[in-house]
Design an enzyme around this catalytic site. Structure first.
Site, PDB file in Angstrom:
ATOM      1  N   GLU A  97      24.312  -0.547  -0.819  1.00 21.10           N
ATOM      2  CA  GLU A  97      23.041  -0.804  -0.150  1.00 21.10           C
ATOM      3  C   GLU A  97      23.085  -2.123   0.614  1.00 21.10           C
ATOM      4  OE1 GLU A  97      19.761  -0.457  -2.894  1.00 21.10           O
ATOM      5  OE2 GLU A  97      20.352   1.567  -3.505  1.00 21.10           O
TER       6      GLU A  97
ATOM      7  N   LYS B 122      29.281   4.208  -1.778  1.00 19.37           N
ATOM      8  CA  LYS B 122      28.076   3.860  -1.002  1.00 19.37           C
ATOM      9  C   LYS B 122      27.529   2.555  -1.559  1.00 19.37           C
ATOM     10  CE  LYS B 122      23.970   6.120  -1.363  1.00 19.37           C
ATOM     11  NZ  LYS B 122      23.070   5.055  -1.853  1.00 19.37           N
TER      12      LYS B 122
ATOM     13  N   SER C 103      20.498   6.782  -8.672  1.00 16.73           N
ATOM     14  CA  SER C 103      19.240   7.415  -9.097  1.00 16.73           C
ATOM     15  C   SER C 103      19.429   8.083 -10.462  1.00 16.73           C
ATOM     16  CB  SER C 103      18.787   8.445  -8.054  1.00 16.73           C
ATOM     17  OG  SER C 103      19.861   9.299  -7.702  1.00 16.73           O
TER      18      SER C 103
ATOM     19  N   GLU D  25      16.843   5.329   4.581  1.00 16.32           N
ATOM     20  CA  GLU D  25      15.808   5.794   3.645  1.00 16.32           C
ATOM     21  C   GLU D  25      14.431   5.254   3.996  1.00 16.32           C
ATOM     22  OE1 GLU D  25      16.847   5.571  -0.492  1.00 16.32           O
ATOM     23  OE2 GLU D  25      14.789   5.948  -1.162  1.00 16.32           O
TER      24      GLU D  25
HETATM   25  O1  KIV Z   1      20.864   6.916  -5.667  1.00 17.25           O
HETATM   26  C1  KIV Z   1      20.603   7.826  -4.882  1.00 17.25           C
HETATM   27  O2  KIV Z   1      20.335   8.942  -5.306  1.00 17.25           O
HETATM   28  C2  KIV Z   1      20.615   7.540  -3.446  1.00 17.25           C
HETATM   29  C3  KIV Z   1      20.180   8.572  -2.485  1.00 17.25           C
HETATM   30  C4  KIV Z   1      19.082   9.397  -2.717  1.00 17.25           C
HETATM   31  C5  KIV Z   1      20.419   8.263  -1.075  1.00 17.25           C
HETATM   32  O3  KIV Z   1      20.991   6.484  -3.072  1.00 17.25           O
END
Ligand code: KIV
Length: 275
Positions: A120, A118, A50, A186
């Protein structure tokens, strides 16, 4: 990043062990000062992709690069003593297959000190998650609305409604079975998030999901009111730093134009040595 920091921060296995216990607290961060502010309050801090939208003004997260993630990951690591650092794998850095994912996950961890990555995807990423975890890379999965796939999902829509619920439950089951230590869920109906939380053995981290999830995460610029281009329904604004900041900047501009700033206390005399 200090040596003490990494000693006291939880490990992915500690986060995994929080399943069903006290809610896990998380926020995103992209800079050292913001990481310092949240360090004492969060169990883990996510350097989310993000960053591309909220700090770089990009139209979507698909334009975020490995270099951007590494630069912001290093900045956040410098600000953390207590919270665990998780870093997003950017679009295009893991989808080709397990070997590509391993190469890039190792680079992200090596160059930032992150404890976990993390990525997706649900069922279709299970093979990659199993490959990474078997080789020492702790993986947090991310299912439901996966912003890197916004082009194929048809926008930032609620996922898992009606007949789509069973596929999403299967996504959760498969990432857990593949070895993910936690899963971000999400923008899904609260009842589905609750069912998944009850069904899987790993912590669910909700964003636009349910208070019944094992933990919550928000984009820090959203919850502080710093990013105001749009506000998803699931964001609660805890501060109005954007409008407060604009008022402060307007006051500064007015002071400069009125020659009211700098005032005597902000200037230096010629004869007295000063710091
Ligand atoms: O990129 C991000 O900020 C996220 C979260 C808000 C879960 O993946």
């Amino acid at each position: 990043m200090s040596a003490t920091a990494r000693k006291t921060a939880p490990l992915p296995s500690d986060i995994r062990a929080m399943k069903g216990g006290a809610p896990i607290v998380s926020l995103t961060a992209y800079t050292t000062p913001m990481a310092q502010i949240m360090d004492a309050h969060c169990d883990f801090v996510l350097v989310g992709d993000s960053v591309g939208m909220v700090l770089h003004g990009l139209p979507s997260t698909t334009l975020v690069t490995m270099d951007m993630m590494i630069m912001h990951g290093r900045a956040v690591a410098r600000g953390l003593d207590k919270a665990m650092l998780v870093i997003d794998m950017p679009f295009g850095s893991y989808e080709e297959g397990p070997a590509q994912a391993m190469r890039n996950a190792a680079q992200l961890m090596r160059e930032t000190g992150a404890a976990a990555v993390k990525l997706e995807g649900g069922a279709h990423m299970a093979e990659t998650i199993a490959f990474l975890t078997a080789r020492g890379v702790p993986v947090m999965a991310h299912i439901g609305l996966t912003p890197q796939s916004v082009g194929t999902l048809g926008g930032y829509k609620v996922q898992g409604r009606g007949a789509a619920a069973s596929a999403l439950s299967e996504d959760a089951r498969m990432v857990a079975e593949a070895g993910a230590f936690a899963v971000v869920i999400e923008k899904v109906p609260a009842s589905l998030a609750d069912r998944i939380t009850a069904d899987v053995a790993i912590p669910t981290i909700g964003i636009g999901a349910s208070p019944g999830c094992d933990g919550q995460v928000l984009v820090v610029d959203d919850m502080l009111g710093l990013f105001t281009a749009f506000k998803p329904k699931f964001v609660k604004r805890y501060a109005t730093l954007g409008t407060d900041g604009e008022a402060a900047i307007a006051a500064y501009a007015a002071d400069v134009r009125a020659r009211a700033f700098p005032a005597p206390e902000h200037t230096f005399a010629d004869e007295t040595p000063s710091a």
